[in-house]
Design an enzyme around this catalytic site. Structure first.
Site, PDB file in Angstrom:
ATOM      1  N   ILE A   1       0.824  -0.937   0.072  1.00 24.53           N
ATOM      2  CA  ILE A   1      -0.350  -0.180  -0.005  1.00 24.53           C
ATOM      3  C   ILE A   1       0.520   1.186  -0.262  1.00 24.53           C
ATOM      4  O   ILE A   1       0.514   1.784  -0.283  1.00 24.53           O
ATOM      5  CB  ILE A   1      -0.956  -0.111   1.666  1.00 24.53           C
ATOM      6  CG1 ILE A   1      -2.259  -1.391   1.115  1.00 24.53           C
ATOM      7  CG2 ILE A   1      -1.632   1.520   1.497  1.00 24.53           C
ATOM      8  CD1 ILE A   1      -2.728  -1.390   2.312  1.00 24.53           C
TER       9      ILE A   1
ATOM     10  N   TYR B   1      -6.748  -3.447  18.394  1.00 22.15           N
ATOM     11  CA  TYR B   1      -6.739  -2.758  16.564  1.00 22.15           C
ATOM     12  C   TYR B   1      -7.566  -2.265  16.513  1.00 22.15           C
ATOM     13  O   TYR B   1      -7.663  -1.164  16.002  1.00 22.15           O
ATOM     14  CB  TYR B   1      -6.060  -4.511  15.922  1.00 22.15           C
ATOM     15  CG  TYR B   1      -6.286  -3.721  14.489  1.00 22.15           C
ATOM     16  CD1 TYR B   1      -4.652  -3.617  13.537  1.00 22.15           C
ATOM     17  CD2 TYR B   1      -7.459  -3.999  13.562  1.00 22.15           C
ATOM     18  CE1 TYR B   1      -4.865  -3.516  12.831  1.00 22.15           C
ATOM     19  CE2 TYR B   1      -7.007  -3.881  11.817  1.00 22.15           C
ATOM     20  CZ  TYR B   1      -5.606  -3.352  11.371  1.00 22.15           C
ATOM     21  OH  TYR B   1      -5.294  -3.283  10.474  1.00 22.15           O
TER      22      TYR B   1
ATOM     23  N   LYS C   1      -7.449   1.726  15.556  1.00 17.91           N
ATOM     24  CA  LYS C   1      -8.242   2.446  14.229  1.00 17.91           C
ATOM     25  C   LYS C   1      -8.673   3.734  14.485  1.00 17.91           C
ATOM     26  O   LYS C   1      -9.119   3.667  14.182  1.00 17.91           O
ATOM     27  CB  LYS C   1      -8.299   1.085  13.140  1.00 17.91           C
ATOM     28  CG  LYS C   1      -6.599   0.566  13.327  1.00 17.91           C
ATOM     29  CD  LYS C   1      -5.563   1.223  12.302  1.00 17.91           C
ATOM     30  CE  LYS C   1      -4.680   0.911  11.640  1.00 17.91           C
ATOM     31  NZ  LYS C   1      -3.348   1.186  11.357  1.00 17.91           N
TER      32      LYS C   1
ATOM     33  N   THR D   1      -2.263  -7.759   0.697  1.00 19.10           N
ATOM     34  CA  THR D   1      -1.403  -7.347   1.019  1.00 19.10           C
ATOM     35  C   THR D   1      -0.337  -8.851   1.294  1.00 19.10           C
ATOM     36  O   THR D   1      -1.024 -10.040   2.211  1.00 19.10           O
ATOM     37  CB  THR D   1      -0.657  -6.405   1.731  1.00 19.10           C
ATOM     38  OG1 THR D   1      -1.568  -6.575   2.926  1.00 19.10           O
ATOM     39  CG2 THR D   1      -1.356  -5.034   0.848  1.00 19.10           C
TER      40      THR D   1
END
Length: 275
Positions: free
Chosen positions: A13, A169, A173, A204
Site C-alpha cells: 500500500i 487493533y 484504528k 498484501t
C-alpha cells in the site's frame, strides 16, 4: 528546495500510494526493518523515483523525531503517508496499542510541527474499527483518544486493560480516525490537511497473514465471500483514493475518515454478515 514525501512502512500500500503522489518529489521511505525499506527503495528507484531510506520505530518518540529531522534536512515536507503498523495476528494487544495508537499520535504531532503549507497526510486505518458499535466507547473516551498527549493515551485505564489483539487493533484504528479529526484543526493552521483511509482487506502480505491465520483466517475469508464486492481490495485501489486526497481535487477534504472496504461494513450492519 526539494519537496519531501515521507512514507512510513514500505509495503504494497505504501508503494502504491507513493507512486501516485510522488512524481517530481523526493521519497523518504522509513521502516523498522532497513532491509525491507532498501528493497522497496530499489524498486521505486528503478521506476524513476528519487528515493532515500530511513529507520523508524514508531513506538519511540525519539525515533520519530529523528525521522522528522532527517526529512527536514532533505527539503520541505509536503506529504506524509503513514502505513506502518501491526495487525492482530502479528502481535499482542499492548504491542499493537503502542505502535498503532501511540505511535500514530506521536507521528501526527511531530510532523504537524513541520508540514509545509499545502502539505497533506494520509494514515491507513481499518474497516475493522467501523465494526465496533457506535456506543462501544463513550463520547468522553472518544474525545480523549482524539486529544490527549500521546503518552497520556497509554495511561488511560480502558486502554491499559485491553488484552485482546483484535480489540486493541480496532480501538487503535478508531483512535487514529478520531485523532485525524482533531489534528486537522492544528494542521489547518499551517495550511495543511490530514485524512484517514479506513481500508478493508487489501491483498498484501499482512492481509495474507490474516487470511491464513489459524485464529482468524476462516473469519476473514467468510467476510470477503459475503461482502457486496465479494473480494478483497488491491493496493492500487487504495492508491487511487489517496491520490485524490493528496491532489488538487481533494483540497476541501480534511479531518475525514473514508471507508473503502467493498461493502464489508454494510454487510455487517445490514447484510449476510449481520450476527
Amino acid at each position: 528546495m526539494k519537496e519531501i514525501m515521507v512514507v512510513t512502512g514500505s509495503g504494497s500500500i505504501a508503494q502504491a500510494v507513493a507512486r501516485r503522489v510522488s512524481v517530481g518529489k523526493h521519497i523518504l521511505l522509513a521502516d523498522i526493518k532497513p532491509e525491507i525499506a532498501e528493497a522497496a527503495a530499489a524498486v521505486l528507484s528503478r521506476a524513476g523515483f528519487d528515493v532515500s531510506t530511513a529507520y523508524v520505530d514508531t513506538r519511540s518518540r525519539q525515533s520519530i523525531q529523528d525521522l522528522v529531522k532527517q526529512a527536514c534536512t532533505l527539503g520541505e515536507v509536503k506529504g506524509v503517508i503513514h502505513t506502518a503498523g501491526l495487525s492482530p495476528s502479528q502481535a499482542k494487544a499492548q504491542d499493537i496499542i503502542h505502535v498503532d495508537l501511540y505511535g500514530t499520535a506521536v507521528l501526527f504531532e511531530e510532523f504537524g510541527k513541520v508540514i509545509a503549507k499545502g502539505g497533506s497526510a494520509v494514515v491507513i486505518g481499518s474497516q475493522s474499527s467501523h465494526r465496533l458499535d457506535v456506543d462501544a466507547i463513550s463520547q468522553k473516551d472518544a474525545d480523549l483518544l482524539a486529544t490527549l498527549p500521546p503518552e497520556a493515551l497509554l495511561a488511560l485505564p480502558f486502554i491499559k486493560t485491553i488484552d485482546d489483539s483484535l480489540y486493541a487493533y480496532q480501538i487503535s484504528k478508531r483512535g487514529n480516525a478520531l485523532r485525524v479529526m482533531a489534528e486537522a484543526v492544528r494542521w489547518g493552521k499551517r495550511g495543511a490537511r490530514i485524512n484517514c483511509i479506513s481500508a478493508g482487506i487489501v491483498y498484501t502480505p499482512l492481509a495474507y497473514d490474516e487470511l491464513n491465520s489459524a485464529e482468524r483466517g476462516a473469519f476473514y475469508q467468510n467476510m470477503l465471500a459475503k461482502s457486496p464486492a465479494g473480494r478483497g481490495g488491491t493496493p492500487d485501489e487504495i492508491g487511487a483514493l489517496a491520490e485524490f486526497l493528496f491532489g488538487p481535487n481533494g483540497t476541501y477534504v480534511s479531518g475525514s475518515d473514508i471507508l473503502i472496504d467493498g461493502g464489508v461494513t454494510a454487510s455487517y450492519k445490514y447484510g449476510d454478515l449481520k450476527a
